[in-house]
Design a protein around this motif. Structure first.
Motif, mmCIF file in Angstrom:
data_model
loop_
_atom_site.group_PDB
_atom_site.id
_atom_site.type_symbol
_atom_site.label_atom_id
_atom_site.label_comp_id
_atom_site.label_asym_id
_atom_site.label_seq_id
_atom_site.Cartn_x
_atom_site.Cartn_y
_atom_site.Cartn_z
ATOM 1 N N GLU A 63 46.323 111.154 -8.354
ATOM 2 C CA GLU A 63 47.258 111.987 -9.106
ATOM 3 C C GLU A 63 48.192 111.120 -9.945
ATOM 4 O O GLU A 63 48.476 111.434 -11.112
ATOM 5 C CB GLU A 63 48.065 112.854 -8.135
ATOM 6 C CG GLU A 63 48.734 114.064 -8.770
ATOM 7 C CD GLU A 63 47.755 115.162 -9.110
ATOM 8 O OE1 GLU A 63 48.166 116.128 -9.788
ATOM 9 O OE2 GLU A 63 46.580 115.084 -8.706
ATOM 10 N N LEU A 64 48.659 110.020 -9.365
ATOM 11 C CA LEU A 64 49.558 109.123 -10.085
ATOM 12 C C LEU A 64 48.867 108.472 -11.273
ATOM 13 O O LEU A 64 49.411 108.425 -12.384
ATOM 14 C CB LEU A 64 50.088 108.055 -9.124
ATOM 15 C CG LEU A 64 50.999 106.974 -9.728
ATOM 16 C CD1 LEU A 64 52.246 107.614 -10.321
ATOM 17 C CD2 LEU A 64 51.364 105.942 -8.682
ATOM 18 N N LEU A 65 47.655 107.972 -11.076
ATOM 19 C CA LEU A 65 46.920 107.315 -12.155
ATOM 20 C C LEU A 65 46.541 108.308 -13.251
ATOM 21 O O LEU A 65 46.531 107.966 -14.435
ATOM 22 C CB LEU A 65 45.676 106.627 -11.600
ATOM 23 C CG LEU A 65 45.932 105.471 -10.620
ATOM 24 C CD1 LEU A 65 44.612 104.906 -10.112
ATOM 25 C CD2 LEU A 65 46.772 104.381 -11.275
ATOM 26 N N THR A 66 46.217 109.532 -12.858
ATOM 27 C CA THR A 66 45.907 110.565 -13.854
ATOM 28 C C THR A 66 47.118 110.868 -14.708
ATOM 29 O O THR A 66 47.029 111.027 -15.933
ATOM 30 C CB THR A 66 45.412 111.839 -13.158
ATOM 31 O OG1 THR A 66 44.245 111.552 -12.380
ATOM 32 C CG2 THR A 66 45.068 112.913 -14.177
ATOM 33 N N TYR A 67 48.284 110.959 -14.074
ATOM 34 C CA TYR A 67 49.531 111.190 -14.818
ATOM 35 C C TYR A 67 49.768 110.074 -15.832
ATOM 36 O O TYR A 67 50.070 110.336 -17.007
ATOM 37 C CB TYR A 67 50.699 111.275 -13.839
ATOM 38 C CG TYR A 67 52.052 111.052 -14.482
ATOM 39 C CD1 TYR A 67 52.672 112.062 -15.213
ATOM 40 C CD2 TYR A 67 52.700 109.817 -14.385
ATOM 41 C CE1 TYR A 67 53.906 111.853 -15.820
ATOM 42 C CE2 TYR A 67 53.925 109.602 -14.982
ATOM 43 C CZ TYR A 67 54.525 110.618 -15.698
ATOM 44 O OH TYR A 67 55.731 110.409 -16.304
ATOM 45 N N LEU A 68 49.647 108.822 -15.390
ATOM 46 C CA LEU A 68 49.879 107.691 -16.282
ATOM 47 C C LEU A 68 48.878 107.687 -17.440
ATOM 48 O O LEU A 68 49.238 107.400 -18.590
ATOM 49 C CB LEU A 68 49.783 106.380 -15.499
ATOM 50 C CG LEU A 68 50.884 106.145 -14.458
ATOM 51 C CD1 LEU A 68 50.565 104.920 -13.610
ATOM 52 C CD2 LEU A 68 52.245 105.987 -15.131
#
Length: 488
Positions: free
Chosen positions: A388-393
């Motif tokens: 989720e974090l990498l997708t956001y970035l």
């Protein structure tokens, strides 16, 4: 009297919680705040009351016995001024007969107390006519009722009294599994649950769950929070789908021509690159090469160190001509050392999001993923949260570089490597290999999702002149095994 319906929302005064509630609490409704002792219910109540006072609203805090003194003491400790023109404190006194238990009473508590304590409580509410009311706690007021029927009458009487006005009520309750607790959750418009988790090492972790909110959408699931000197701060769980934007088809270069050739020009903007290698192979140095190059171009860079101090990072970078002191001082680079024993996943994510949203960070380096994972040893869903974090970035156009450590001198895959490889858009592999009694390094790109890449294996050297990507190792085979065969 039929309960009045309101559509207006009022802020809670708790940073981050209104985001979870999509605006705040529904005005004129009754909310239950449940949790075990020490989870922050009184601190939450103080922030709720303080927010009301700052808006010029009448506020009433109802407590049992001498607990009101603790509330006032907490306000002083937090440097909160409880304006007497807007704030009232009412203490419900319970007789010794009630505290002594049913066997010590001449009369049933339902016959003795409601005519006294409860009527005084309701009279005080009518007198003050508060816009915000806190009752702390129902667990103590429950002593006035010996059975479920009398307790339901008590709560419903309060709800009927408050339902006709615009007073927003927060009731605190020590969490339990009894039928009385379930009944209280049923009649309240919304339920917020606080919880603390004790790990094997480090401070207590706290989290919050909105269990119920009638007629409105909210962010479901657990959200980390922290009790600071200023009060509770909630870190809403990240939902990457809320941050979609069009990606830019650009490449990010490192300033090293031969390294960029391995990626056919550079890293893709808005992609995730994983640098894999054993300890000492130069993963951090390669990541720093990209970070320094971007900062020198005027891009904001954020570097998070999980495995070493910022002093050692600065010294090593300076020795290779990649000094970061001037970049940090100018504000182009944010360099943070993360104490894995103190940061929760939610707090770290909130810190990173602030760098992206407020400082427009375009390059993020997490060194190392192994250290990031150790910061959350009890997190069962680490890879899902990392995804989720990498997708956001990615959706924000941020180029992310993760370093992952392999075990052993010549490297063997760790659990983190095996799980994160599918999340990476590109993978850069650095390995030690032995040649004529000397340990050397080899570098190769083994994956690039968005385009072609060089498939050769080159020698990597660090010296006073900087980082040198050498020629292709054509005369040997088995370099990645650590012991190549010459003359092939």
């Amino acid at each position: 009297m039929e309960e009045k319906t309101f559509s207006a929302l009022i802020p809670t005064g708790v940073p981050g919680l209104d985001d979870i509630l999509r605006g705040g609490l529904t005005e004129g409704k009754m909310y239950l705040l449940s949790g075990s002792p020490g989870t922050g219910k009184t601190t939450f109540s103080l922030q709720f009351i303080t927010e009301g006072i700052s808006r010029g609203e009448r506020c009433l805090y109802i407590t049992v016995g001498s607990a009101g003194e603790d509330f006032v003491a907490l306000a002083k400790a937090c440097s909160v001024f409880l304006d007497p023109d807007l704030f009232s404190l009412h203490s419900v006194q319970i007789s010794g007969d009630i505290l002594g238990g049913p066997e010590q009473r001449i009369f049933h508590s339902a016959e003795a107390e409601p005519a006294g304590a409860i009527n005084d409580l309701l009279t005080e509410i009518r007198r003050v006519r508060p816009k915000r009311l806190v009752i702390d706690s129902m667990s103590d007021l429950r002593l006035l009722s010996d059975d479920l029927v009398s307790y339901r009458r008590l709560v419903l009487a309060m709800r009927r009294e408050l339902g006709a006005g615009d007073c927003t009520v927060v009731i605190t309750n020590n969490i339990g599994q009894s039928e009385l607790d379930a009944h209280l959750e049923t009649i309240c418009h919304g339920v917020i649950r606080l919880e603390q988790v004790v790990l094997g090492y480090g401070p207590v972790r706290r989290r919050l769950l909105v269990l119920k909110e009638r007629g409105r959408a909210y962010r479901s699931g657990w959200h980390d929070f922290k009790i600071e000197a200023a009060g509770i701060r909630v870190f809403p769980a990240l939902i990457a789908g809320e941050h979609r934007q069009k990606a830019r088809g650009e490449q990010v270069d490192s300033g090293n021509k031969n390294l960029d050739l391995l990626f056919d020009g550079g890293l893709d903007r808005g992609s995730t690159t994983v640098i894999i290698g054993a300890s000492g192979t130069g993963k951090t140095t390669i990541a720093n090469l990209y970070a320094v190059a971007a900062a020198r171009r005027g891009e904001h860079v954020a570097v998070y160190l999980f495995d070493e101090t910022d002093e050692s990072y600065r010294e090593r970078a300076e020795g290779l001509g990649l000094g970061v002191d001037s970049l940090v001082n100018s504000g182009l680079m944010t360099l943070r050392q993360i104490n894995v024993a103190e940061f929760s996943r939610g707090e770290f994510t909130a810190m990173l999001i602030r760098e992206v949203e407020e400082n427009s960070a375009q390059i993020v380096v997490i060194d190392t993923l192994s250290g990031y994972a150790s910061a959350m040893p009890d997190e069962k869903y680490l890879i899902i949260q990392l995804h989720e974090l990498l997708t956001y970035l990615c959706q924000k156009g941020v180029t992310t570089i993760l370093t992952v450590e392999q075990h052993g001198l010549f490297g063997s895959l760790t659990t983190e490597v095996e799980n994160v490889s599918y999340l990476a858009d590109s993978i850069l592999l650095i390995r030690f290999f032995e040649l004529r009694g000397e340990i050397r390094r080899a570098i190769s790109v083994v994956k690039r999702r968005r385009g072609k890449h060089e498939k050769t294996i080159r020698e990597l050297t660090f010296s006073a002149e900087g980082i040198i990507i050498g020629n292709t190792l054509l005369e040997m085979q088995g370099v990645l095994t650590g012991v190549p065969i010459l003359g092939v």
